[in-house]
Design an enzyme around this catalytic site. Sequence first.
Site, PDB file in Angstrom:
ATOM      1  N   GLU A  15       0.839  -1.198   0.000  1.00 54.43           N
ATOM      2  CA  GLU A  15       0.000   0.000   0.000  1.00 54.43           C
ATOM      3  C   GLU A  15       0.871   1.243   0.000  1.00 54.43           C
ATOM      4  O   GLU A  15       1.857   1.334   0.733  1.00 54.43           O
ATOM      5  CB  GLU A  15      -0.903   0.008   1.234  1.00 54.43           C
TER       6      GLU A  15
ATOM      7  N   THR B 220      -3.943   4.834  -1.285  1.00 56.68           N
ATOM      8  CA  THR B 220      -4.961   5.251  -0.321  1.00 56.68           C
ATOM      9  C   THR B 220      -5.679   6.515  -0.765  1.00 56.68           C
ATOM     10  O   THR B 220      -5.293   7.193  -1.719  1.00 56.68           O
ATOM     11  CB  THR B 220      -4.348   5.480   1.063  1.00 56.68           C
TER      12      THR B 220
ATOM     13  N   ALA C 287      -8.659  11.281   4.167  1.00 55.14           N
ATOM     14  CA  ALA C 287      -9.904  11.504   4.915  1.00 55.14           C
ATOM     15  C   ALA C 287     -10.781  12.510   4.191  1.00 55.14           C
ATOM     16  O   ALA C 287     -10.323  13.580   3.786  1.00 55.14           O
ATOM     17  CB  ALA C 287      -9.589  11.985   6.330  1.00 55.14           C
TER      18      ALA C 287
ATOM     19  N   GLY D 246     -14.561   4.833   5.121  1.00 57.43           N
ATOM     20  CA  GLY D 246     -13.731   6.024   5.199  1.00 57.43           C
ATOM     21  C   GLY D 246     -13.779   6.690   6.556  1.00 57.43           C
ATOM     22  O   GLY D 246     -14.745   6.567   7.302  1.00 57.43           O
TER      23      GLY D 246
ATOM     24  N   ALA E  45     -24.083   4.807   2.456  1.00 52.84           N
ATOM     25  CA  ALA E  45     -24.110   4.897   3.918  1.00 52.84           C
ATOM     26  C   ALA E  45     -23.121   3.965   4.595  1.00 52.84           C
ATOM     27  O   ALA E  45     -22.884   4.092   5.797  1.00 52.84           O
ATOM     28  CB  ALA E  45     -25.521   4.609   4.426  1.00 52.84           C
TER      29      ALA E  45
ATOM     30  N   GLN F 298      -6.598  -4.316   9.438  1.00 46.59           N
ATOM     31  CA  GLN F 298      -5.885  -3.218  10.073  1.00 46.59           C
ATOM     32  C   GLN F 298      -4.586  -3.781  10.642  1.00 46.59           C
ATOM     33  O   GLN F 298      -4.486  -4.983  10.924  1.00 46.59           O
ATOM     34  CB  GLN F 298      -6.747  -2.630  11.190  1.00 46.59           C
TER      35      GLN F 298
END
Length: 306
Positions: free
Chosen positions: A25, A56, A59, A116, A133, A186
Amino acid sequence: MAEAACALNPPLYADLPGDVAVSFEFFPPKSEAMEATLWQSVETLAPLAPRFVSVTYGAGGSTRERTHATVARIAGETAIPAAAHLTCVNASRDEIDAIADGYWQAGVRHIVALRGDPPVAGGRFEARADGYASAAELVAGLKRLHDFEISVSAYPEVHPEAGSLAADLDAFKAKLDAGASRAITQFFFEPETFFRFRDAVAAAGISAEVVPGILPVSNFAQLQRMAVPCATNVPKWMAHLFAGLDDKPAARQLVAATVAAELCRRLYAGGVRHFHFYTLNRAELAYAICHMLGVRPSAPALEVAA
């Protein structure tokens, strides 16, 4: 006697057969200098023939254009399968669908679909009335558009907003039922964390591939900041290993490689054969770990796609 046995055994990594698959990544660059660093990392890791590399999405979609440009360049200039991160935050369904169409037209066939993070640190996700959603809704929407290969996230230590492991697994299953192929976890730092989660996934009747996300850490203070929002446990022994190395970057690199390689080796012993590395756009640590796992160059750097 245990120490004597260790001394007599062959080196821990010496006889690995190289049957490991890897993926990497990256994050989109914010400047020309960072773009050069990123591309050097791609050049370094390309000969390891990764299953894919992902880029990536900041945000709130804050790096949308740079993510698209980076993914398109990887897809267009290399033979590496490129995956684009896509999130639900701060965009309508029509906007997200248009972005996905653009990826498909650029030759990108793999999406990492995520709900996200909120654009403001510490905030909570709020779905737009005209948006997707949840990650499951996003996956379903992407599959309606094109036959993307879709990866999603999973949380070995439970998503911080989930009420329980059972609820987290339900959300995970919903993403798979919507059309996702696999999950990438994660980051975590102890193999038992992953094995417990893998067992829970199997007990829930989920058979999809779960790929451990590996974060080689050379900056412990940065790690502590990164771990907070995702509720990742940072073991006390890690703090002890990195103590006193703040002004010794080379030593930190060596410790970081050792810690991450040992984690991967223990996961390998538990049957893991695909590792996803969070590179932070620095290739050296991931390359060294792959080398110890038996993953060696098999193609020229940046082989141009036909």
